[in-house]
Motif scaffolding. Sequence first.
Motif, PDB file in Angstrom:
ATOM      1  N   HIS A  21      38.515 -72.300 -19.018  1.00 26.60           N
ATOM      2  CA  HIS A  21      38.280 -73.267 -18.260  1.00 26.60           C
ATOM      3  C   HIS A  21      36.829 -73.096 -17.768  1.00 26.60           C
ATOM      4  O   HIS A  21      36.321 -72.248 -17.718  1.00 26.60           O
ATOM      5  N   HIS A  22      36.265 -74.397 -17.187  1.00 26.85           N
ATOM      6  CA  HIS A  22      34.885 -74.529 -17.159  1.00 26.85           C
ATOM      7  C   HIS A  22      34.886 -75.519 -15.849  1.00 26.85           C
ATOM      8  O   HIS A  22      35.449 -76.600 -15.903  1.00 26.85           O
ATOM      9  N   VAL A  47      31.376 -76.851 -34.270  1.00 25.68           N
ATOM     10  CA  VAL A  47      32.198 -76.461 -32.969  1.00 25.68           C
ATOM     11  C   VAL A  47      32.033 -75.002 -32.212  1.00 25.68           C
ATOM     12  O   VAL A  47      31.871 -74.907 -30.992  1.00 25.68           O
ATOM     13  N   ARG A  48      32.216 -74.079 -32.996  1.00 24.11           N
ATOM     14  CA  ARG A  48      31.919 -72.744 -32.700  1.00 24.11           C
ATOM     15  C   ARG A  48      30.687 -72.567 -31.945  1.00 24.11           C
ATOM     16  O   ARG A  48      30.586 -71.827 -30.936  1.00 24.11           O
ATOM     17  N   GLU A  49      29.598 -73.131 -32.690  1.00 24.37           N
ATOM     18  CA  GLU A  49      28.299 -72.888 -32.182  1.00 24.37           C
ATOM     19  C   GLU A  49      28.099 -73.781 -30.638  1.00 24.37           C
ATOM     20  O   GLU A  49      27.336 -73.105 -29.949  1.00 24.37           O
ATOM     21  N   LEU A  50      28.758 -74.757 -30.669  1.00 18.70           N
ATOM     22  CA  LEU A  50      28.954 -75.525 -29.375  1.00 18.70           C
ATOM     23  C   LEU A  50      29.348 -74.646 -28.239  1.00 18.70           C
ATOM     24  O   LEU A  50      29.177 -74.884 -27.175  1.00 18.70           O
ATOM     25  N   CYS A  54      28.224 -73.558 -24.502  1.00 19.92           N
ATOM     26  CA  CYS A  54      28.674 -73.559 -23.182  1.00 19.92           C
ATOM     27  C   CYS A  54      29.559 -72.393 -22.573  1.00 19.92           C
ATOM     28  O   CYS A  54      29.727 -72.611 -21.474  1.00 19.92           O
ATOM     29  N   GLY A  55      29.535 -71.429 -23.476  1.00 24.54           N
ATOM     30  CA  GLY A  55      30.187 -70.073 -22.564  1.00 24.54           C
ATOM     31  C   GLY A  55      31.599 -70.249 -22.714  1.00 24.54           C
ATOM     32  O   GLY A  55      32.451 -69.526 -21.820  1.00 24.54           O
ATOM     33  N   VAL A  56      32.367 -71.137 -23.726  1.00 28.11           N
ATOM     34  CA  VAL A  56      33.878 -71.243 -23.546  1.00 28.11           C
ATOM     35  C   VAL A  56      34.454 -70.772 -24.889  1.00 28.11           C
ATOM     36  O   VAL A  56      33.741 -70.940 -25.899  1.00 28.11           O
ATOM     37  N   SER A  57      35.585 -70.968 -25.148  1.00 29.64           N
ATOM     38  CA  SER A  57      36.543 -70.933 -26.345  1.00 29.64           C
ATOM     39  C   SER A  57      36.375 -72.189 -27.071  1.00 29.64           C
ATOM     40  O   SER A  57      36.245 -73.173 -26.559  1.00 29.64           O
ATOM     41  N   ILE A  58      36.753 -71.920 -28.286  1.00 31.76           N
ATOM     42  CA  ILE A  58      36.890 -73.144 -29.147  1.00 31.76           C
ATOM     43  C   ILE A  58      37.907 -73.986 -28.725  1.00 31.76           C
ATOM     44  O   ILE A  58      37.982 -75.513 -28.575  1.00 31.76           O
ATOM     45  N   ALA A  59      38.924 -73.521 -28.162  1.00 32.99           N
ATOM     46  CA  ALA A  59      40.373 -73.959 -27.793  1.00 32.99           C
ATOM     47  C   ALA A  59      39.826 -74.854 -26.542  1.00 32.99           C
ATOM     48  O   ALA A  59      40.678 -75.956 -26.335  1.00 32.99           O
TER      49      ALA A  59
END
Length: 212
Positions: A21-22, A47-50, A54-59
């Motif tokens: 969550h963000h 997408v992993r780098e992104l 953002c400090g979130v999971s890929i999901a």
Amino acid sequence: MSTFGRSSRPVRAKPRASRYHHGNLKEDLVNKVVRLVERSGSIDFSVRELAQACGVSIAAVYRHYSSKNDLLVEVARLGFSMLHRAFAQAGQPPQPGDPPDRLGRIGRAYVQFAVEYEGYFRVMFSRTLTGLHEFARIAEIRDATFLTLVASLAEAQGKDPSLVSVKSGESNPNVLRSWAVVHGLSYLWLDRNLHMSREQFESMLRDLFSHR
């Protein structure tokens, strides 16, 4: 029994921020894409780098966008909307220091947008992106932005700007020449091919578009 007025009950540790969550992840993803593209000059990030940026999971990323391409198309849509608004502003009566003709103001606005919003600009005109079927979703705002440039040229030539179309613009040598000038100038600056300061470049633009 309490000590110094504090409860003897154990204090629970604050829960760790969820990586799923963000606060406003959708907007943050766009902003991070723009920064990543500005830093590298390309859209070749993962997408992993992104997600890490953002400090979130890929999901969490895929909760908002079905794919990287879907996200890039959204960045392009926002970019064309911003450029379209910049064109609308440039179409207003000139302010002191502005090019006297509308076409000159539109041209300068194009290059200034590229300089100020490099990340958006590179995504908008990425050949990888324009070949995707998802790109068709933003054809309306892309065409509307291009038509502003075409209409400005028609007006400068004393023609009825309401009669122009995307198709006629893309086949018009004068339109292509004008577009090539501003697009080429943009990339000459962005790719560090001009040996001048930002102030010198801005001054050159003022001179160039004031004497068209």
